[in-house]
Design a protein around this motif. Sequence first.
Motif, PDB file in Angstrom:
ATOM      1  N   ASP A  50       0.830  -1.180  -0.085  1.00 21.54           N
ATOM      2  CA  ASP A  50       0.068   0.271  -0.126  1.00 21.54           C
ATOM      3  C   ASP A  50       0.932   1.299  -0.025  1.00 21.54           C
ATOM      4  N   GLY A  51       0.358   2.275  -0.561  1.00 21.07           N
ATOM      5  CA  GLY A  51       0.959   3.531  -0.774  1.00 21.07           C
ATOM      6  C   GLY A  51       0.107   4.500  -0.525  1.00 21.07           C
ATOM      7  N   LEU A  52       0.499   5.780   0.152  1.00 20.11           N
ATOM      8  CA  LEU A  52      -0.185   6.742   0.323  1.00 20.11           C
ATOM      9  C   LEU A  52       0.564   8.060  -0.298  1.00 20.11           C
ATOM     10  N   PRO A  53      -0.173   8.541  -1.308  1.00 23.71           N
ATOM     11  CA  PRO A  53       0.413   9.690  -1.970  1.00 23.71           C
ATOM     12  C   PRO A  53       0.267  11.003  -1.303  1.00 23.71           C
ATOM     13  N   VAL A  54       1.442  11.702  -1.496  1.00 23.80           N
ATOM     14  CA  VAL A  54       1.455  12.895  -0.693  1.00 23.80           C
ATOM     15  C   VAL A  54       1.701  13.942  -1.798  1.00 23.80           C
ATOM     16  N   ASP A  55       0.789  14.966  -1.665  1.00 21.79           N
ATOM     17  CA  ASP A  55       1.064  16.297  -2.642  1.00 21.79           C
ATOM     18  C   ASP A  55       0.524  17.463  -1.610  1.00 21.79           C
ATOM     19  N   THR A  56       1.550  18.187  -1.062  1.00 20.58           N
ATOM     20  CA  THR A  56       1.170  19.241  -0.341  1.00 20.58           C
ATOM     21  C   THR A  56       2.303  20.308  -0.454  1.00 20.58           C
ATOM     22  N   MET A  57       1.934  21.575   0.253  1.00 19.11           N
ATOM     23  CA  MET A  57       3.025  22.671   0.640  1.00 19.11           C
ATOM     24  C   MET A  57       3.109  22.826   2.052  1.00 19.11           C
ATOM     25  N   ILE A  58       4.763  22.851   2.101  1.00 17.19           N
ATOM     26  CA  ILE A  58       5.219  22.904   3.575  1.00 17.19           C
ATOM     27  C   ILE A  58       6.152  24.038   3.619  1.00 17.19           C
ATOM     28  N   VAL A  59       6.485  24.638   4.707  1.00 12.43           N
ATOM     29  CA  VAL A  59       7.189  25.738   4.993  1.00 12.43           C
ATOM     30  C   VAL A  59       8.355  24.919   5.938  1.00 12.43           C
ATOM     31  N   VAL A  60       9.499  25.058   5.380  1.00  6.20           N
ATOM     32  CA  VAL A  60      10.852  24.561   6.047  1.00  6.20           C
ATOM     33  C   VAL A  60      11.738  25.655   6.452  1.00  6.20           C
ATOM     34  N   THR A  61      12.532  25.357   7.513  1.00  5.63           N
ATOM     35  CA  THR A  61      13.776  26.501   7.809  1.00  5.63           C
ATOM     36  C   THR A  61      15.016  25.804   7.746  1.00  5.63           C
ATOM     37  N   VAL A  62      15.867  26.532   6.926  1.00  2.13           N
ATOM     38  CA  VAL A  62      17.290  26.061   6.734  1.00  2.13           C
ATOM     39  C   VAL A  62      18.018  26.882   7.736  1.00  2.13           C
ATOM     40  N   ALA A  63      18.864  26.524   8.637  1.00  3.50           N
ATOM     41  CA  ALA A  63      19.709  27.079   9.450  1.00  3.50           C
ATOM     42  C   ALA A  63      21.291  26.637   9.437  1.00  3.50           C
ATOM     43  N   LYS A  64      22.003  27.395  10.172  1.00  2.49           N
ATOM     44  CA  LYS A  64      23.502  27.013  10.104  1.00  2.49           C
ATOM     45  C   LYS A  64      23.559  25.961  11.036  1.00  2.49           C
ATOM     46  N   SER A  65      24.562  24.930  10.874  1.00  3.29           N
ATOM     47  CA  SER A  65      24.931  24.121  11.996  1.00  3.29           C
ATOM     48  C   SER A  65      26.372  23.752  11.988  1.00  3.29           C
TER      49      SER A  65
END
Length: 135
Positions: A50-65
């Motif tokens: 079984d597979g659940l398709p994903v199609d969405t908008m997200i917001v991610v943060t890029v930070a220094k490490s």
Amino acid sequence: MRKFLLLLPLFSLALWVACDKDPNPTTDNRDSYVGQYKLHQTGVIFSGTDGLPVDTMIVVTVAKSGDANITLLDADIKVNSEGRFGAFNTGDCVINPVSNYNVFCGYFKQDSLVFETYKGTATNGSQFMFKGIKQ
């Protein structure tokens, strides 16, 4: 007084040379990547057959490490001078470039971010593609 006038151009030259800018300024290329990105996430979460398709908008943060890496999602990655990461700079996404991921590779280009992830086994896991722009 005459000797002083003769030495004045020499002192001026010494002062001018001493105040010259550093020819090799150190810049941190990560500064241009840090921020929030609005991403279109597509892919599938799978379990067995079984597979659940994903199609969405997200917001991610890029930070220094640390001294040289960045964080993206839950990964700590190194970005090369061209903005590529996860061994994508070789042209291929290699296996296990980042802890907890089978595949994690992509690139920054101007204000855009494109990357793909694969996590899990052959029967359970997720595979995603992310594309978006800096906010």
